[in-house]
Design a protein around this motif. Sequence first.
Motif, short mmCIF file in Angstrom:
data_model
loop_
_atom_site.label_atom_id
_atom_site.label_comp_id
_atom_site.label_asym_id
_atom_site.label_seq_id
_atom_site.Cartn_x
_atom_site.Cartn_y
_atom_site.Cartn_z
N THR A 225 0.84 -1.21 0.00
CA THR A 225 0.00 0.00 0.00
C THR A 225 0.87 1.25 0.00
N LEU A 226 1.90 1.23 0.86
CA LEU A 226 2.87 2.32 0.91
C LEU A 226 4.23 1.80 0.44
N ASP A 227 5.02 2.66 -0.16
CA ASP A 227 6.36 2.25 -0.56
C ASP A 227 7.34 2.43 0.61
N ASP A 228 8.62 2.29 0.34
CA ASP A 228 9.61 2.36 1.42
C ASP A 228 9.68 3.73 2.07
N SER A 229 9.22 4.76 1.37
CA SER A 229 9.21 6.11 1.95
C SER A 229 7.84 6.45 2.53
N LEU A 230 7.01 5.43 2.73
CA LEU A 230 5.68 5.57 3.32
C LEU A 230 4.74 6.41 2.46
N ARG A 231 4.91 6.32 1.16
CA ARG A 231 4.04 7.04 0.24
C ARG A 231 3.10 6.07 -0.47
N LEU A 232 1.87 6.49 -0.66
CA LEU A 232 0.87 5.66 -1.33
C LEU A 232 1.36 5.28 -2.72
N THR A 233 1.16 4.01 -3.09
CA THR A 233 1.64 3.55 -4.38
C THR A 233 0.57 3.58 -5.47
N ASN A 234 -0.69 3.30 -5.10
CA ASN A 234 -1.77 3.26 -6.08
C ASN A 234 -3.01 3.98 -5.54
N PHE A 235 -3.87 4.39 -6.45
CA PHE A 235 -5.10 5.06 -6.05
C PHE A 235 -5.84 4.28 -4.97
#
Length: 764
Positions: free
Chosen positions: A287-297
Amino acid sequence: MKPYVYTFLILIIFTLYQCQTYKPLSKSAEFKPAPVSLDSSPVIAASESISKMKVEEGFEVQLIASEPLVSTPVAMSFDQKGRMWVVEMSGYMPDSLGTGEDLPSGKIVILADKNKDGVFDERTVFLDQLVLPRAICLIDSGILVAEPPRLWYYDIKDGKPVNKVLVDAKYAVDGNVEHQPNGLLRAMDNWIYNAKSSKRYRKINREWIIQDTHFRGQWGITQDDHGRLYYNGNSTNLVGDYFSPGFGSSNKNQHDVNGYTERTVADNRVYPIRPTPGVNRGYSKGTLDDSLRLTNFTAACGPVIYRGDLFGDAYQFNAFVAEPSANLIKRNVLTQSGFVVKGTQAYKGKEFLASLDERFRPVNLYNGPDGALYVLDMYRGIIQHKTYVTPYLSEQFKRRDLSAPLNCGRIYKIVPKNKKATPVVLPDDSRQLVSLLGHASGYVRDMAQQLLIDKKDKTVIPYLEQALKNSANPMQVIHSMWVLEGLNGLQTNEVLALLKSTQWPVRMQALTVLPSVINSSSYGYYATALQELLRQNDELSAPYLGYLAYYLKPFDEVAANDILISLTKKYPDNKFVADAVISNQAYREQAFENTIAKLVPDSNLAIRKQLSNVISRFKSAQKNRDPQLLAKQYPKGAMLFKSSCQTCHAVDGNGIQSLAPPLNKSAWVTGNKNKLISIVLYGLTGPINVNGHVYQAPEISGDMPGIGHSEEITDEDIAEVLSFIRSSWQNDAAKIAVKDIANIREKYKGRKSAFTQEELTTVQ
């Protein structure tokens, strides 16, 4: 001073204290990234908000309204004077439990720019004491207002609402706040369409007409220059229709119709510029990438096809989509091949607009009278409805104080730098409005069309008839035709001439208008014209010919059937034509299959395969259990299914394309009850195999939220809804007891994450 004046002043002071000072800001400051704290989510003053945004090079963001002038905006519409009519959904999620959500705190307000400096400075409350209002539509000197479960119409007299009329008592009876109809888009064909709904509306001779069409989308709906509709689900970038919206829904045995609810842009990747831990499944892998950012809608909404004349040619036929969970707006570039529309994201690794402010919540996007792109920012910490809030997200709310304040809200517009965005003034003069039907801006053309119809000035018909001949400006031809249709002034000879146009968009609109003009005196001319298009091998028209046979049949059944047979013989492997033909065969599919078996002996061709699927579906549905008896047996279960399950899995349990897989005859439903309970309590993520077919994004939403964390839904409720589902349609499985729910809760006590299919195989 009177008491209510003191009260108003106190509210103003409180708002300014909570949301900080409102200072109009007309130009975007230079973007300077700064570290983002994950321990807090402070309210950023409206005057500073733009400095937190990164917008595409060459553009700037302008703040045009904010608190206390506007609060929690979720929808809006411009009127002829350029004023904004804004829906304020103040009651949405007052806290993490949704306490007080049903209080009448919503409003419809009118914002005006009195000094014409581009910043709105006057607020007038048009309607108040509304419960979660969600959509409006200005029409015929009045306004439609969606206040669940009802749709109301008010006349407007001296700026005040009068003569309240109930248009639809069941506009939004099912689903929760996130899953109820909305939009009220006044489309090119003079009907009003909705997202999260299959209904369309139109006022004819002072009577409101309701018709059923295709089910579309979740939150937000828009159209392109040819009146085709676009929408999305919360985890899908952009979905749309290849054909005009009124066709193809006449056969309820067809589960899906090719050319409708098509994945226009399949790429769901998003690129936030800040960590976004405050999303409902932030704990789930991927759900989140390694930087804690959303990956998909995960909260895609409010799409708009840009149709202004300010951005430049590169932005024509672009679709912008809001993602409030990731604090961004995405740009997609669309292309058309024949009648098929597909698109790609404009960039990789970045967005058209993204913000560092976690409370920036763009929820709806609009074209405006000046060619700018308008953005409604709900400006909230919480953007997830209570029905689906996970313990993880609830902890985020509390730890970072996301619940308050509740009375902020901003409206922005995005414009190119060094370009003056000048609103087009819409005149009262009907002849001048006819000239605007050919304007470069789609917004202006739409407004001119609507104003001409609302004025009911039939003295303008000769000028419209003249505009129909302006082949140098096909958009003026198309809009003039629809104005004539709206004024009941469109003549048979005019439609026949348009059907012979060498320009496909004009022919397409002439085909689209035919159902509203065909009658007992004109059908023969139209039958001849349709047969001529068929003889000319006009493959672009072929699906339309199939749909139009349905409207010809009441007047000339033989001619209609001849068109359908000819289409079957000529285009047996065209899936769009096949579904158009099948849409005419409701409850006579088997007879039609017998008729064409010799004409198309190859059962692998589209017409045979798709027809066979419809027949199988119909035969299967005949075995379904009586839903009324089941509702009496499981009243709470039936109610909960309608509010929380039906909106994605469909009333017939066979799932909805782009949302969810079937429940009917699913082994996950009728098999091991503990697996089913685990899914419903904690949710499901990733692909799932249902009866041999692997359902995964983008065919369906990538995640199903659990409801086990809801404080409003008891174990008794869950047991009953699961018993209802296990007994519905052709399912025949044992009831589920309250103790079964309790056992699974105890077994997975403390679990936060949704199950995957692989994990479910270990559930005993």
